[in-house]
Design an enzyme around this catalytic site. Structure first.
Site, PDB file in Angstrom:
ATOM      1  CE  LYS A   1     -43.467  44.285 -34.479  1.00 56.79           C
ATOM      2  NZ  LYS A   1     -44.623  43.886 -34.324  1.00 56.79           N
TER       3      LYS A   1
ATOM      4  NE  ARG B   1     -42.981  47.220 -29.143  1.00 60.89           N
ATOM      5  CZ  ARG B   1     -43.244  45.763 -29.552  1.00 60.89           C
ATOM      6  NH1 ARG B   1     -41.974  45.967 -30.019  1.00 60.89           N
ATOM      7  NH2 ARG B   1     -43.658  45.063 -29.563  1.00 60.89           N
TER       8      ARG B   1
ATOM      9  NE  ARG C   1     -46.197  34.328 -31.970  1.00 60.78           N
ATOM     10  CZ  ARG C   1     -46.072  36.016 -31.566  1.00 60.78           C
ATOM     11  NH1 ARG C   1     -45.473  36.853 -32.931  1.00 60.78           N
ATOM     12  NH2 ARG C   1     -46.189  37.374 -30.828  1.00 60.78           N
TER      13      ARG C   1
ATOM     14  NE  ARG D   1     -43.596  36.588 -28.157  1.00 55.85           N
ATOM     15  CZ  ARG D   1     -44.004  37.811 -28.965  1.00 55.85           C
ATOM     16  NH1 ARG D   1     -43.479  37.784 -29.803  1.00 55.85           N
ATOM     17  NH2 ARG D   1     -44.425  38.420 -28.570  1.00 55.85           N
TER      18      ARG D   1
ATOM     19  NE  ARG E   1     -47.667  41.069 -27.024  1.00 54.45           N
ATOM     20  CZ  ARG E   1     -47.437  40.145 -28.144  1.00 54.45           C
ATOM     21  NH1 ARG E   1     -48.534  39.179 -27.585  1.00 54.45           N
ATOM     22  NH2 ARG E   1     -47.070  39.859 -29.204  1.00 54.45           N
TER      23      ARG E   1
HETATM   24  P1  AP5 Z   1     -45.552  37.206 -36.227  1.00 59.74           P
HETATM   25  O1  AP5 Z   1     -44.260  37.218 -37.495  1.00 59.74           O
HETATM   26  O2  AP5 Z   1     -44.651  37.031 -34.936  1.00 59.74           O
HETATM   27  O3  AP5 Z   1     -45.209  38.330 -36.136  1.00 59.74           O
HETATM   28  P2  AP5 Z   1     -44.985  39.741 -35.184  1.00 59.74           P
HETATM   29  O4  AP5 Z   1     -45.752  41.597 -35.479  1.00 59.74           O
HETATM   30  O5  AP5 Z   1     -43.570  39.737 -35.303  1.00 59.74           O
HETATM   31  O6  AP5 Z   1     -45.281  39.296 -33.767  1.00 59.74           O
HETATM   32  P3  AP5 Z   1     -44.518  39.717 -32.969  1.00 59.74           P
HETATM   33  O7  AP5 Z   1     -46.235  39.785 -31.394  1.00 59.74           O
HETATM   34  O8  AP5 Z   1     -43.351  39.445 -31.984  1.00 59.74           O
HETATM   35  O9  AP5 Z   1     -44.465  41.326 -31.932  1.00 59.74           O
HETATM   36  P4  AP5 Z   1     -44.962  42.280 -30.592  1.00 59.74           P
HETATM   37  O10 AP5 Z   1     -44.290  43.149 -31.787  1.00 59.74           O
HETATM   38  O11 AP5 Z   1     -45.787  42.156 -29.783  1.00 59.74           O
HETATM   39  O12 AP5 Z   1     -43.771  41.351 -30.572  1.00 59.74           O
HETATM   40  P5  AP5 Z   1     -41.942  42.070 -30.269  1.00 59.74           P
HETATM   41  O13 AP5 Z   1     -41.721  40.626 -29.725  1.00 59.74           O
HETATM   42  O14 AP5 Z   1     -41.359  42.656 -30.879  1.00 59.74           O
HETATM   43  O15 AP5 Z   1     -46.124  37.082 -37.109  1.00 59.74           O
HETATM   44  C1  AP5 Z   1     -47.270  36.515 -35.996  1.00 59.74           C
HETATM   45  C2  AP5 Z   1     -47.975  34.788 -36.219  1.00 59.74           C
HETATM   46  O16 AP5 Z   1     -48.744  35.150 -37.795  1.00 59.74           O
HETATM   47  C3  AP5 Z   1     -47.190  33.685 -36.740  1.00 59.74           C
HETATM   48  O17 AP5 Z   1     -47.379  32.287 -36.481  1.00 59.74           O
HETATM   49  C4  AP5 Z   1     -46.999  33.559 -38.318  1.00 59.74           C
HETATM   50  O18 AP5 Z   1     -46.592  32.331 -38.295  1.00 59.74           O
HETATM   51  C5  AP5 Z   1     -48.544  34.176 -38.637  1.00 59.74           C
HETATM   52  N1  AP5 Z   1     -48.386  34.917 -39.774  1.00 59.74           N
HETATM   53  C6  AP5 Z   1     -47.258  36.369 -39.348  1.00 59.74           C
HETATM   54  N2  AP5 Z   1     -48.101  36.794 -41.189  1.00 59.74           N
HETATM   55  C7  AP5 Z   1     -48.609  35.968 -41.313  1.00 59.74           C
HETATM   56  C8  AP5 Z   1     -49.543  35.990 -42.829  1.00 59.74           C
HETATM   57  N3  AP5 Z   1     -49.225  36.914 -43.962  1.00 59.74           N
HETATM   58  N4  AP5 Z   1     -50.967  35.611 -43.107  1.00 59.74           N
HETATM   59  C9  AP5 Z   1     -50.841  34.436 -42.140  1.00 59.74           C
HETATM   60  N5  AP5 Z   1     -50.187  34.413 -41.340  1.00 59.74           N
HETATM   61  C10 AP5 Z   1     -48.810  35.051 -40.870  1.00 59.74           C
HETATM   62  O19 AP5 Z   1     -41.881  42.600 -28.101  1.00 59.74           O
HETATM   63  C11 AP5 Z   1     -42.644  41.652 -27.107  1.00 59.74           C
HETATM   64  C12 AP5 Z   1     -42.679  42.383 -25.580  1.00 59.74           C
HETATM   65  O20 AP5 Z   1     -41.224  42.702 -26.190  1.00 59.74           O
HETATM   66  C13 AP5 Z   1     -43.357  43.632 -25.978  1.00 59.74           C
HETATM   67  O21 AP5 Z   1     -45.027  43.851 -25.366  1.00 59.74           O
HETATM   68  C14 AP5 Z   1     -42.608  45.226 -24.880  1.00 59.74           C
HETATM   69  O22 AP5 Z   1     -43.030  44.705 -23.402  1.00 59.74           O
HETATM   70  C15 AP5 Z   1     -41.236  44.343 -25.134  1.00 59.74           C
HETATM   71  N6  AP5 Z   1     -40.216  44.738 -26.513  1.00 59.74           N
HETATM   72  C16 AP5 Z   1     -39.970  44.732 -27.321  1.00 59.74           C
HETATM   73  N7  AP5 Z   1     -39.007  45.669 -28.293  1.00 59.74           N
HETATM   74  C17 AP5 Z   1     -39.960  46.900 -28.100  1.00 59.74           C
HETATM   75  C18 AP5 Z   1     -38.598  47.732 -27.578  1.00 59.74           C
HETATM   76  N8  AP5 Z   1     -38.756  48.303 -28.518  1.00 59.74           N
HETATM   77  N9  AP5 Z   1     -39.000  48.923 -25.889  1.00 59.74           N
HETATM   78  C19 AP5 Z   1     -40.353  48.689 -25.479  1.00 59.74           C
HETATM   79  N10 AP5 Z   1     -40.309  47.525 -24.935  1.00 59.74           N
HETATM   80  C20 AP5 Z   1     -40.433  46.289 -26.043  1.00 59.74           C
END
Ligand code: AP5
Length: 223
Positions: free
Chosen positions: A22, A96, A135, A169, A180
């Site tokens: 994402k 979410r 990552r 992270r 997660r």
């Molecule tokens: P990346 O693009 O970073 O993936 P992502 O889907 O953004 O993953 P996240 O881990 O950031 O998602 P998340 O939903 O757990 O975290 P968030 O920050 O929202 O890609 C991952 C890796 O793969 C990278 O190294 C990239 O280079 C590689 N890659 C990407 N695409 C690829 C491909 N096609 N092929 C190969 N490699 C690839 O949330 C973190 C925490 O915050 C949550 O756990 C929660 O505690 C809190 N939080 C955030 N939002 C909310 C909400 N709305 N409600 C409640 N709690 C929340």
């Protein structure tokens, strides 16, 4: 409130489990199309880094891999939504839960806006553990990288800004990643049928390369 938007301005959700890509795709869309990435994860990490009251509450929850409260994240999105009025928003990691989906509909409706697409990145969860634990990002501009799949062109130098500091992270360890993912299955995946009923869901194979996923998303946005 009257909206000040071009006819081709789009508001989209990128939906998928942790590591689905994402953030990678949201940053690309922001750079290529001028859309605005609204990542609740990034907003929360910023609050944690600054030690704000929201950050202090969120830190423990995030490090456990659980979800921060609906009220906190909906307020964060509400504060930033107008920054994406002219060029469209990419909601990354929000909504979410069903409550957050309802909150988003209200926030957009108050501004004369509505969702155009919910793009689900369909992925293999086991492969995602490797993606996430490898990552890292540029400490200066946040550009995303991966130990195996996407290293900087010049080792130790960010392709985007030339920075030399990188970071990982604290929630990117295997145990937290599994929590997660469980949170995603239990609380986030159930919102997909609600968007399907509205005809908004488009699916993209998130296991393709970054470039192939980007092309598939472009085809949806240009379609
Ligand atoms: P990346 O693009 O970073 O993936 P992502 O889907 O953004 O993953 P996240 O881990 O950031 O998602 P998340 O939903 O757990 O975290 P968030 O920050 O929202 O890609 C991952 C890796 O793969 C990278 O190294 C990239 O280079 C590689 N890659 C990407 N695409 C690829 C491909 N096609 N092929 C190969 N490699 C690839 O949330 C973190 C925490 O915050 C949550 O756990 C929660 O505690 C809190 N939080 C955030 N939002 C909310 C909400 N709305 N409600 C409640 N709690 C929340």
């Amino acid at each position: 409130m009257a909206s000040n938007r071009g006819a081709s301005t789009l508001d989209i959700i990128l939906l998928g489990p942790p590591g689905a890509g994402k953030g990678t795709q949201a940053q690309r869309l922001q750079a290529k199309r001028g859309m605005i990435q609204l990542s609740t994860g990034d907003m929360l990490r910023e609050a944690v880094a600054k030690g704000t009251p929201v950050g202090i509450k969120a830190k423990v929850v995030m490090e456990a891999g659980e979800l921060v409260s609906d009220a906190i994240v909906s307020a964060l999105i509400g504060e930033r939504l107008d920054t994406a009025a002219a060029h469209g928003a990419i909601f990354d990691g929000f909504p979410r839960t069903e409550h957050q989906a309802d909150a988003l509909e209200i926030l957009l409706g108050e501004r004369g806006r509505k969702l155009d697409h919910v793009i689900e990145l369909v992925v293999d969860e086991e492969a995602l553990v490797e993606r996430i634990t490898g990552r890292f990002t540029c400490a200066t501009c946040g550009a995303p990288y991966h130990d195996r799949f996407h290293v900087p062109q010049v080792a130790g130098t960010c392709d985007a800004c030339g920075g030399h500091e990188f970071k990982r992270r604290p929630d990117d360890n295997e145990q937290t990643v599994r929590t997660r993912m469980a949170e995603y299955r239990a609380k986030t995946a159930p919102i997909l049928p609600l968007y399907e009923a509205k005809g908004l869901v488009r699916r993209v194979d998130g296991m393709l390369t970054v470039e192939q996923v980007a092309a598939a998303i472009d085809a949806i946005l240009d379609g």
